[in-house]
Design an enzyme around this catalytic site. Structure first.
Site, short mmCIF file in Angstrom:
data_model
loop_
_atom_site.label_atom_id
_atom_site.label_comp_id
_atom_site.label_asym_id
_atom_site.label_seq_id
_atom_site.Cartn_x
_atom_site.Cartn_y
_atom_site.Cartn_z
N GLU A 1 -12.38 82.28 58.87
CA GLU A 1 -11.94 81.70 57.04
C GLU A 1 -13.33 80.69 57.39
OE1 GLU A 1 -8.22 80.02 57.17
OE2 GLU A 1 -7.36 81.92 57.00
N ASP B 1 -7.12 76.92 76.10
CA ASP B 1 -6.23 76.30 77.87
C ASP B 1 -5.31 77.55 78.00
OD1 ASP B 1 -5.84 74.06 79.94
OD2 ASP B 1 -3.80 75.01 79.14
C1 NOJ Z 1 -6.78 74.36 83.26
C2 NOJ Z 1 -6.55 72.73 82.32
O1 NOJ Z 1 -8.17 72.94 82.96
C3 NOJ Z 1 -6.36 71.83 84.06
O2 NOJ Z 1 -6.52 71.42 84.76
C4 NOJ Z 1 -4.86 72.28 83.41
O3 NOJ Z 1 -3.88 71.37 84.25
C5 NOJ Z 1 -4.26 73.08 83.60
N1 NOJ Z 1 -4.57 74.16 82.99
C6 NOJ Z 1 -2.25 73.39 82.43
O4 NOJ Z 1 -2.75 72.98 81.25
#
Ligand code: NOJ
Length: 553
Positions: A265, A214
């Site tokens: 790993e 993310d």
């Molecule tokens: C990207 C994710 O896809 C989204 O849903 C989220 O709100 C933001 N990152 C923050 O984590």
């Protein structure tokens, strides 16, 4: 149930079909209206029928759901509402038994404010080691009453929130690039770095095959003071030099080089895909073989249904990925964006955000056209070399649910923007499994987001076995793709018509898409393998067809 072995190939991810599960909206097994892990396990046959290589689960960790689970309170556990670690292990085993690998979502930029580290930080003194795991600063102004910088939050307005000291007086501020319930970690802190390595090992040891990372581009910030000004976040506008104050900084790659050592790993090595909202030239850096291996390419998801735009995106991204030894990825829908059926059904040039707000008052969507175009775009995407990321429900042709009543919206974007942006709930509505029954078979209880009555027509049981349904189109195309692709090669075939894209893959497999408004003649000397719409001698508007040349070239 078809037993299928996991491919014993360390490069399996280069041309994979990966299906995103948004766990809370996939399938509920215990009647609380919230999808869960056992719900996923109960649908392994369904997932297997889609001919997938992997599933990616959006966060299922303990969370107060301030941002749909992207506010993680404990990175190495399952939210009790969604199940247990034992349920997770059973799910992984059941998916592996049918040849489907598993990606989990890693959220390293920020935790939940309920994470023990953040709670400890709040209870600790300014300057303490506990506070140093996050980004706490004194405020500006005479009494520290102003935020430490002008940085906005992605969810508006400011990226800083002020704390209250134990004695009730106002305290320091902390940074959150998203909601206040999502404090940003300080990635200069070795404890933070180490803890994520532990998390990667924890899930890898449990058999997880890959990680979706993310906001991979945001972890490292320039925290030298005074902070540089950045009053606006504009996607794709960061300098190519890697010296922005917050995003896509060159040092972020050190983190992923370290992660790669952990991935390697394991046998086969664990894989990863970066979510990095940066320009294509910089995006591919995250996909280098000694880093994450792949990065999401959102260009098709952002594009209009336009032949020349698609052609440019495809050519550029395949070429760019190659420069770093990776393969491209493709995405048309995900849990953050208006579903592509709806997007393609809106009048040209219409702003999606505005449409969502005004839904039902001044604009309607041409669902038929949207669905035809979505099917055509999907078949085109599935014929491309590289990995395709599919979002749950797109195989049913689901549309954006734009009329969720305001008091049932869950996305923090709605409140934080003072009801001027409806956010992302419309693509997160629970799936319809059956035309009849409570929650269309999603749950024996009430679904956590309301499903529209018309979801009945899109239910899995309505479409299964129906030759021309969207579900059968996906199943068939994914099966053919798996059988037909033997290399990452492709080449364009000149059509003489700017609205028609034609390319060839392996052993005479070809894909032709008509983006135009009128039918075009079909290429001669081919047999039809599959099509996104009814094809009778001509290729109608908004349709893709897969062909095999009779000479096998
Ligand atoms: C990207 C994710 O896809 C989204 O849903 C989220 O709100 C933001 N990152 C923050 O984590």
């Amino acid at each position: 149930m078809t037993e299928r072995m996991l491919k014993d190939d360390p490069n399996w991810w280069r041309q994979a079909a990966i299906y995103q599960i948004y766990p809370r909206s996939f399938k509920d097994s215990d009647g609380d209206g919230l999808g869960d892990i056992r719900g996923i396990t109960s649908e392994v046959d369904y997932l297997s029928s889609l001919n997938l290589d992997a599933v990616w689960l959006s966060p299922f960790y303990p969370s107060a759901l301030a941002d749909g689970g992207y506010d993680v309170a404990d990175y190495r556990n399952v939210d009790p509402r969604l199940g247990t670690l034992e349920d997770f292990d059973e799910m992984v085993a059941a998916l592996h038994a049918v040849g489907i690998r598993v990606f989990v979502d890693i959220v390293p930029n920020h935790s939940s404010n309920l994470h023990v580290w953040f709670q400890e930080a709040l209870a600790s003194e300014p300057g303490s080691p506990a506070r140093d795991r996050y980004i706490f600063r004194d405020g500006l102004g005479e009494n520290g009453e102003l935020p430490p910088s002008d940085w906005p939050s992605h969810f508006a307005p400011s990226a800083w929130t002020r704390t209250t000291n134990p004695d009730g007086t106002p305290g320091q501020w902390y940074l959150h690039l998203f909601a206040p319930e999502q404090p940003d970690f300080n990635w200069d802190n070795p404890e933070v770095q180490e803890d994520f390595l532990t998390t990667l090992r924890f899930w890898s040891d449990r058999g997880v095959d890959g990680f979706r990372v993310d906001v991979a581009h945001a972890l490292k910030k320039d925290l030298s003071e005074p902070f540089r000004s950045k009053p606006e976040f504009i996607d794709f506008a960061n300098p190519l030099s890697g010296d922005d104050v917050l995003f896509d900084r060159n040092e972020v790659h050190d983190i992923y080089r370290q992660w790669r050592k952990i991935f390697d790993e394991y046998a086969p090595p664990r894989v990863a895909v970066a979510e990095a909202w940066v320009r294509a030239e910089r995006r591919v850096l995250y996909a280098r073989p000694d880093e994450l291996g792949q990065a999401f390419n959102f260009d098709l998801l952002l594009a209009d249904f336009d032949a020349q735009e698609f052609k440019r995106i495809i050519t550029d991204n395949i070429d760019l990925a190659k420069t770093q030894g990776s393969s491209s990825t493709w995405v048309l829908s995900n849990h953050d964006r208006v579903r592509h059926v709806t997007k393609y059904g809106l009048p040209a040039g219409y702003d999606l955000k505005e449409w969502l707000l005004s839904h039902g008052t001044n604009l309607s969507v041409d669902h038929e056209k949207g669905l035809a175009r979505a099917r055509a775009a999907t078949m085109l995407m599935l014929a491309l070399p590289g990995s395709c990321y599919l979002y749950q429900g797109e195989e049913l042709g689901l549309f954006e649910v734009a009329d969720i009543p305001a008091d049932q919206l869950q996305d923090p974007i709605w409140e934080r923007n003072h009801h001027t942006d409806k956010g992302r709930d419309g693509c997160r509505v629970p799936l319809p499994w059956q035309a009849e029954g409570t929650s269309f078979g999603f749950s024996s209880g009430q679904a956590h987001l309301p499903q529209p009555a018309s979801f009945a027509e899109f239910a899995v049981d309505v479409q299964s076995g129906k030759g021309d349904s969207t579900l059968e189109m996906y199943r068939n195309a994914l099966k053919l793709r798996r059988e037909l692709q033997t290399s990452e090669n492709y080449s364009w075939i000149e059509t003489g018509n700017p609205d028609v894209l034609h390319f060839t893959r392996d052993n005479g497999w070809q894909s032709v898409t008509n983006f135009g408004a009128t039918s075009v003649p079909l290429p001669q000397g081919h047999i039809v393998l599959a099509s996104a719409g009814h094809v009778d001698g001509v290729l109608p508007a908004n349709t893709t067809i897969w062909l095999k040349s009779l000479e096998g070239k």
